[in-house]
Scaffold this active site. Structure first.
Site, PDB file in Angstrom:
ATOM      1  N   GLU A   1      15.993 -18.665  -7.845  1.00 57.36           N
ATOM      2  CA  GLU A   1      15.790 -17.291  -8.201  1.00 57.36           C
ATOM      3  C   GLU A   1      15.010 -17.250  -9.712  1.00 57.36           C
ATOM      4  O   GLU A   1      14.148 -16.398  -9.835  1.00 57.36           O
ATOM      5  CB  GLU A   1      16.976 -16.384  -8.113  1.00 57.36           C
ATOM      6  CG  GLU A   1      16.912 -14.920  -8.430  1.00 57.36           C
ATOM      7  CD  GLU A   1      15.908 -14.147  -7.669  1.00 57.36           C
ATOM      8  OE1 GLU A   1      15.374 -14.827  -6.667  1.00 57.36           O
ATOM      9  OE2 GLU A   1      15.344 -12.984  -8.015  1.00 57.36           O
TER      10      GLU A   1
ATOM     11  N   ARG B   1       3.896  -0.520  -5.121  1.00 55.75           N
ATOM     12  CA  ARG B   1       3.871  -1.026  -3.709  1.00 55.75           C
ATOM     13  C   ARG B   1       2.184  -1.671  -3.577  1.00 55.75           C
ATOM     14  O   ARG B   1       2.235  -2.770  -2.668  1.00 55.75           O
ATOM     15  CB  ARG B   1       3.644   0.085  -2.882  1.00 55.75           C
ATOM     16  CG  ARG B   1       5.139   0.792  -2.560  1.00 55.75           C
ATOM     17  CD  ARG B   1       5.099   1.710  -1.518  1.00 55.75           C
ATOM     18  NE  ARG B   1       4.785   1.075  -0.176  1.00 55.75           N
ATOM     19  CZ  ARG B   1       5.893   0.831   0.548  1.00 55.75           C
ATOM     20  NH1 ARG B   1       7.155   1.098   0.573  1.00 55.75           N
ATOM     21  NH2 ARG B   1       5.601   0.328   1.952  1.00 55.75           N
TER      22      ARG B   1
ATOM     23  N   LYS C   1       5.545  -4.926  -4.068  1.00 54.75           N
ATOM     24  CA  LYS C   1       6.910  -4.819  -3.955  1.00 54.75           C
ATOM     25  C   LYS C   1       7.592  -4.845  -2.337  1.00 54.75           C
ATOM     26  O   LYS C   1       8.420  -5.644  -2.299  1.00 54.75           O
ATOM     27  CB  LYS C   1       7.297  -3.263  -4.457  1.00 54.75           C
ATOM     28  CG  LYS C   1       8.796  -2.898  -4.409  1.00 54.75           C
ATOM     29  CD  LYS C   1       9.410  -3.771  -5.366  1.00 54.75           C
ATOM     30  CE  LYS C   1      10.799  -3.645  -5.553  1.00 54.75           C
ATOM     31  NZ  LYS C   1      11.660  -4.720  -6.237  1.00 54.75           N
TER      32      LYS C   1
ATOM     33  N   TRP D   1      -3.159  -2.510  -1.552  1.00 50.77           N
ATOM     34  CA  TRP D   1      -2.710  -4.047  -1.699  1.00 50.77           C
ATOM     35  C   TRP D   1      -3.611  -4.725  -0.611  1.00 50.77           C
ATOM     36  O   TRP D   1      -3.305  -4.614   0.559  1.00 50.77           O
ATOM     37  CB  TRP D   1      -1.271  -4.257  -1.607  1.00 50.77           C
ATOM     38  CG  TRP D   1      -0.847  -5.719  -1.845  1.00 50.77           C
ATOM     39  CD1 TRP D   1      -0.540  -6.290  -3.100  1.00 50.77           C
ATOM     40  CD2 TRP D   1      -0.938  -6.941  -0.989  1.00 50.77           C
ATOM     41  NE1 TRP D   1      -0.178  -7.519  -3.167  1.00 50.77           N
ATOM     42  CE2 TRP D   1      -0.506  -7.986  -1.789  1.00 50.77           C
ATOM     43  CE3 TRP D   1      -1.046  -7.091   0.385  1.00 50.77           C
ATOM     44  CZ2 TRP D   1      -0.512  -9.111  -1.241  1.00 50.77           C
ATOM     45  CZ3 TRP D   1      -1.045  -8.350   0.808  1.00 50.77           C
ATOM     46  CH2 TRP D   1      -0.565  -9.557   0.067  1.00 50.77           C
TER      47      TRP D   1
ATOM     48  N   CYS E   1       0.839  -1.134   0.015  1.00 47.56           N
ATOM     49  CA  CYS E   1       0.081  -0.005   0.011  1.00 47.56           C
ATOM     50  C   CYS E   1       0.787   1.141   0.020  1.00 47.56           C
ATOM     51  O   CYS E   1       2.134   1.174   0.640  1.00 47.56           O
ATOM     52  CB  CYS E   1      -0.923   0.222   1.076  1.00 47.56           C
ATOM     53  SG  CYS E   1      -2.057  -1.301   1.362  1.00 47.56           S
TER      54      CYS E   1
ATOM     55  N   GLU F   1       6.789 -15.176 -10.884  1.00 48.02           N
ATOM     56  CA  GLU F   1       6.235 -14.031 -10.592  1.00 48.02           C
ATOM     57  C   GLU F   1       5.657 -13.097 -11.579  1.00 48.02           C
ATOM     58  O   GLU F   1       4.499 -12.552 -11.712  1.00 48.02           O
ATOM     59  CB  GLU F   1       7.400 -13.045 -10.140  1.00 48.02           C
ATOM     60  CG  GLU F   1       7.778 -13.474  -8.563  1.00 48.02           C
ATOM     61  CD  GLU F   1       8.780 -12.280  -8.071  1.00 48.02           C
ATOM     62  OE1 GLU F   1       8.707 -12.019  -6.888  1.00 48.02           O
ATOM     63  OE2 GLU F   1       9.553 -12.285  -8.745  1.00 48.02           O
TER      64      GLU F   1
ATOM     65  N   LYS G   1      11.444 -15.570 -10.469  1.00 42.05           N
ATOM     66  CA  LYS G   1      11.196 -14.570 -11.574  1.00 42.05           C
ATOM     67  C   LYS G   1      10.210 -15.000 -12.448  1.00 42.05           C
ATOM     68  O   LYS G   1       9.261 -14.237 -12.845  1.00 42.05           O
ATOM     69  CB  LYS G   1      12.300 -14.192 -12.241  1.00 42.05           C
ATOM     70  CG  LYS G   1      13.618 -13.550 -11.584  1.00 42.05           C
ATOM     71  CD  LYS G   1      13.354 -12.103 -11.214  1.00 42.05           C
ATOM     72  CE  LYS G   1      12.543 -11.960  -9.836  1.00 42.05           C
ATOM     73  NZ  LYS G   1      13.301 -11.940  -8.715  1.00 42.05           N
TER      74      LYS G   1
ATOM     75  N   HIS H   1      14.883 -37.882  -8.017  1.00 38.24           N
ATOM     76  CA  HIS H   1      14.013 -38.656  -6.762  1.00 38.24           C
ATOM     77  C   HIS H   1      12.513 -37.861  -6.962  1.00 38.24           C
ATOM     78  O   HIS H   1      12.065 -37.570  -5.986  1.00 38.24           O
ATOM     79  CB  HIS H   1      14.769 -37.835  -5.505  1.00 38.24           C
ATOM     80  CG  HIS H   1      16.208 -38.608  -5.329  1.00 38.24           C
ATOM     81  ND1 HIS H   1      16.287 -39.942  -5.111  1.00 38.24           N
ATOM     82  CD2 HIS H   1      17.355 -38.119  -5.300  1.00 38.24           C
ATOM     83  CE1 HIS H   1      17.649 -40.094  -4.735  1.00 38.24           C
ATOM     84  NE2 HIS H   1      18.142 -38.959  -5.184  1.00 38.24           N
TER      85      HIS H   1
ATOM     86  N   ASN I   1      -1.770   1.845   5.972  1.00 33.39           N
ATOM     87  CA  ASN I   1      -0.957   1.122   5.684  1.00 33.39           C
ATOM     88  C   ASN I   1      -0.577  -0.062   6.974  1.00 33.39           C
ATOM     89  O   ASN I   1      -0.407   0.738   8.103  1.00 33.39           O
ATOM     90  CB  ASN I   1       0.534   1.365   5.018  1.00 33.39           C
ATOM     91  CG  ASN I   1       0.484   2.145   3.805  1.00 33.39           C
ATOM     92  OD1 ASN I   1      -0.630   2.019   3.137  1.00 33.39           O
ATOM     93  ND2 ASN I   1       1.793   2.575   3.519  1.00 33.39           N
ATOM     94  N   GLY I   2      -0.833  -1.162   6.645  1.00 32.38           N
ATOM     95  CA  GLY I   2      -0.653  -1.962   7.940  1.00 32.38           C
ATOM     96  C   GLY I   2      -1.861  -2.802   8.256  1.00 32.38           C
ATOM     97  O   GLY I   2      -2.812  -2.828   7.470  1.00 32.38           O
TER      98      GLY I   2
HETATM   99  C1  G6P Z   1       8.486  -9.059  -1.751  1.00 26.22           C
HETATM  100  C2  G6P Z   1       8.886  -8.571  -3.241  1.00 26.22           C
HETATM  101  C3  G6P Z   1      10.182  -9.466  -3.330  1.00 26.22           C
HETATM  102  C4  G6P Z   1      11.249  -9.557  -2.325  1.00 26.22           C
HETATM  103  C5  G6P Z   1      10.322  -9.764  -1.076  1.00 26.22           C
HETATM  104  C6  G6P Z   1      11.495  -9.469   0.104  1.00 26.22           C
HETATM  105  O1  G6P Z   1       7.962 -10.402  -1.954  1.00 26.22           O
HETATM  106  O2  G6P Z   1       7.964  -8.663  -4.347  1.00 26.22           O
HETATM  107  O3  G6P Z   1      10.903  -8.972  -4.779  1.00 26.22           O
HETATM  108  O4  G6P Z   1      12.396 -10.134  -2.516  1.00 26.22           O
HETATM  109  O5  G6P Z   1       9.292  -8.988  -0.792  1.00 26.22           O
HETATM  110  O6  G6P Z   1      11.517  -8.015   0.259  1.00 26.22           O
HETATM  111  P1  G6P Z   1      13.026  -7.435   0.866  1.00 26.22           P
HETATM  112  O7  G6P Z   1      12.386  -6.059   0.621  1.00 26.22           O
HETATM  113  O8  G6P Z   1      12.843  -7.552   2.205  1.00 26.22           O
HETATM  114  O9  G6P Z   1      13.814  -7.603   0.087  1.00 26.22           O
END
Ligand code: G6P
Length: 611
Positions: A484, A27, A606, A75, A2, A491, A488, A507, A100-101
């Site tokens: 990773e 965000r 984010k 969000w 948010c 996501e 990606k 396995h 927010n929160g």
């Molecule tokens: C969210 C973001 C990711 C990020 C993760 C941890 O899921 O979409 O891209 O890796 O949070 O965030 P941070 O800011 O703690 O790296």
């Protein structure tokens, strides 16, 4: 998670609020809204579900104007992303709040307020705040006093911005667990959950601290701390980085950020390397003494940052001989942890505001770690402020939800940490530090070479356009790189992707392999290459299609069922950093071909500031 923007000025602030929301849209982006005090002194509001463009269109059709206002991009946590759940929330047309929160005790508060006759229009936890505030305002007649009075009743995490129809001269803010920053102008002031939202109007900022309440007027700001005492907070001036909210020549922020990697890796190395060793002082004045005592490392992080931690384990144990454990923060914080003596507690976070990572740091404080160190991209974040030591990655603001340049700069920072710890404990092999320092200096040039393979990777991406599943394989430090890569792809393209250590293939996952399941493999030239090649044969023997990223010397060739991407030669210890880049590009191009929203993938955000 948010985004909040607020403004109080002598001019119409709606365009400022909208621009701020657009800068924060990364965000959260399932609904958005604005509330202003209009020329008649009335509270006027506009909200829309969907992206900020929907709100903008609504405001074009029915403009709102005012010299005081608040805005929010959401969000969803409590309540679906519908217009009635979008912020700002209002009470009796007199008070408006954005939040927010999460308010954990909202159900009890809701019941109490319903008993007092308040009717709830949304399913959110936020609405209790605004009714509670309205109720107190009736008693006190002053919005600031009312806000101070309700704060002890709110349990959970919040960043709040508040305006009231009867008080057109003040914008109120309260911070507890969710960041807020005041932007200072001349005869006008602003508020946001992230300074990036306000860079178009100011470069001077005051960060609120935990428990702070602020009354922001056109000509000044008054702040009270958690004990209610008036306090001055430092004003910070930013002179760079304003360009970050602009995509420049690139179609998406993600692509721009992928291409920034050579530059930001170079920046992350600046002032941290002497001719042939790492400057341990870069981690803080006490680092040299502390690092010499470290016998264990515990790393805690979430998402992409967790993957960076997993790579670091191979370096810390392999290069510096330091036992290392890595865990996702949401697990660490809720289990009983046995702390090894002389353990360094390391958090990794792009934002420095991730709720679980912060909570893990706070619980670690009680557990008897030697010290805490944050590897973080935001110097003003809660994580940095609450850690004993920090090393800032210099990635600059990252806007694309899928993390790219933050990850590679985290890896660089973690390799610096490995060398610094090894140096302080005298546990590195002879010549290792000088060799890797030299390799780190060459890394930006290698990253440029990897980026130059973009066209090849774009062609390979076409192969994925009709696929629904994908397997990523790696061995050793390339296993977290494969994780990773899979993260990606899932996501941003919504293709189901899983990563396996290649040795685990038979396995289980081998049962899934057929022509419709591409198998992506990261295969640098290291001591595990021959074993990895046998795993690739196992895939080919089952009709699986391979996409292999490998060194020219690896002895892997293009051929039927095997698409080879020849990677620049690199020292095997730095390969995880280099091999990440083509996987980012691959996901990016697949997502573009699939037509997904690359920078703002569905359901994600984010910065995850709630549990
Ligand atoms: C969210 C973001 C990711 C990020 C993760 C941890 O899921 O979409 O891209 O890796 O949070 O965030 P941070 O800011 O703690 O790296």
């Amino acid at each position: 998670m948010c985004g909040i923007v607020g403004a109080i000025a002598e001019r119409n602030i709606t365009p400022i609020l909208l621009e701020g929301l657009k800068r924060l849209e990364y965000r959260g982006y399932d609904s958005a809204g604005v509330a202003v005090i209009d020329a008649a002194g009335q509270l006027a509001r506009c909200r829309r579900s969907g992206k900020i463009a929907e709100l903008e269109q609504a405001l074009r059709a029915a403009p709102l104007a005012g010299r005081l206002g608040i805005a929010h991009t959401r969000w969803a946590t409590h309540g679906a992303p519908l217009e009635r759940n979008a912020h700002p929330h209002c009470s009796a047309g007199e008070v408006a709040v954005v939040h927010n929160g999460i308010i954990e005790n909202y159900l009890q508060l809701r019941e109490r307020l319903q008993g007092l006759g308040y009717r709830f229009e949304s399913d959110t936890d936020t609405e209790v705040i605004v009714h509670l505030l309205h109720h107190k305002l009736q008693e006190t007649g002053d919005l600031t006093t009312a806000l101070k009075a309700i704060i002890p009743e709110l349990h959970g995490a919040y960043g709040l911005a508040v305006i009231g129809a009867g008080q057109p001269d003040r914008l109120l803010a309260a911070r507890s667990g969710s960041p807020l920053v005041i932007g200072l102008g001349h005869g006008e002031n602003f508020l946001a959950s992230d300074q990036i939202a306000l860079r178009q109007v100011t470069d001077r900022f005051v960060y609120l601290e935990e428990g702070d309440i602020a009354e922001i007027r056109r000509d000044g700001v008054q702040i009270w701390d958690a004990q209610g005492r008036p306090v001055q907070r430092e004003t910070l001036q930013y002179r760079d980085g304003a360009e970050a909210a602009d995509k420049g020549e690139f179609r998406h922020f993600m692509l721009k950020e992928i291409h920034e990697q050579p530059t930001v890796v170079r920046r992350t190395l600046e002032n941290r390397l002497a001719a042939s060793h790492v400057l341990v002082e870069a981690f803080g004045p006490q680092a040299a003494e502390l690092f010499g005592r470290v016998k264990n490392v515990q790393i805690v992080a979430c998402g992409t940052s967790f993957h960076a931690g997993m790579v670091a384990r191979y370096w810390l144990e392999g290069l510096a001989g330091i036992p290392c454990q890595v865990e996702v923060a949401s697990e660490f914080r809720y289990r009983k942890v046995v702390v090894q003596p002389d353990s360094l507690f390391v958090t990794i976070s792009q934002s420095g505001e991730t709720a679980d990572t912060l909570a893990a740091l706070r619980s670690a404080r009680e557990l008897g770690y030697l010290a805490s160190l944050a590897i973080c991209n935001v110097g003003t974040s809660s994580l940095v402020r609450e850690s004993d030591l920090c090393l800032l990655t210099q990635a600059g603001p990252e806007i694309g939800v899928a993390s790219t340049k933050a990850f590679t700069t985290q890896l660089v920072a973690l390799l610096l940490l490995t060398l610094a710890l090894g140096q302080a404990r005298s546990s590195l092999g002879a010549g290792v530090e000088a060799e890797l320092v030299e390799e780190l200096r060459r890394l930006p040039a290698r990253l440029d070479e990897a980026l130059a393979m973009d066209d090849t990777i774009q062609r390979i991406a076409e192969f994925f356009a009709d696929k629904n599943n994908c397997l990523f394989l790696g061995r050793g430090a390339q296993y977290p790189v494969a994780m990773e890569g899979a993260l990606k792809l899932k996501e941003i393209s919504y293709i189901h992707a899983e990563a396996y250590p290649a040795g685990e293939l038979k396995h289980g996952p081998l049962a899934l392999v057929d022509a419709s399941m591409p198998v992506v493999t990261v295969a640098p030239n290291n001591e595990l290459l021959e074993k990895l090649k046998s795993n690739l044969q196992e895939v080919r023997a089952r009709g699986g299609e391979l996409i292999v990223f490998a060194d020219g010397e690896a002895g892997i060739h293009n051929g039927e069922g095997t698409r080879l991407v020849r990677m620049p030669h690199i020292h095997h210890q730095l390969a995880p950093i280099l091999y990440t880049v083509p996987l980012q590009l691959l996901s990016y191009h697949v997502a573009v071909l699939k037509g997904t929203d690359v920078d703002q993938p569905r359901n994600l955000a984010k910065s995850v500031t709630v549990e």
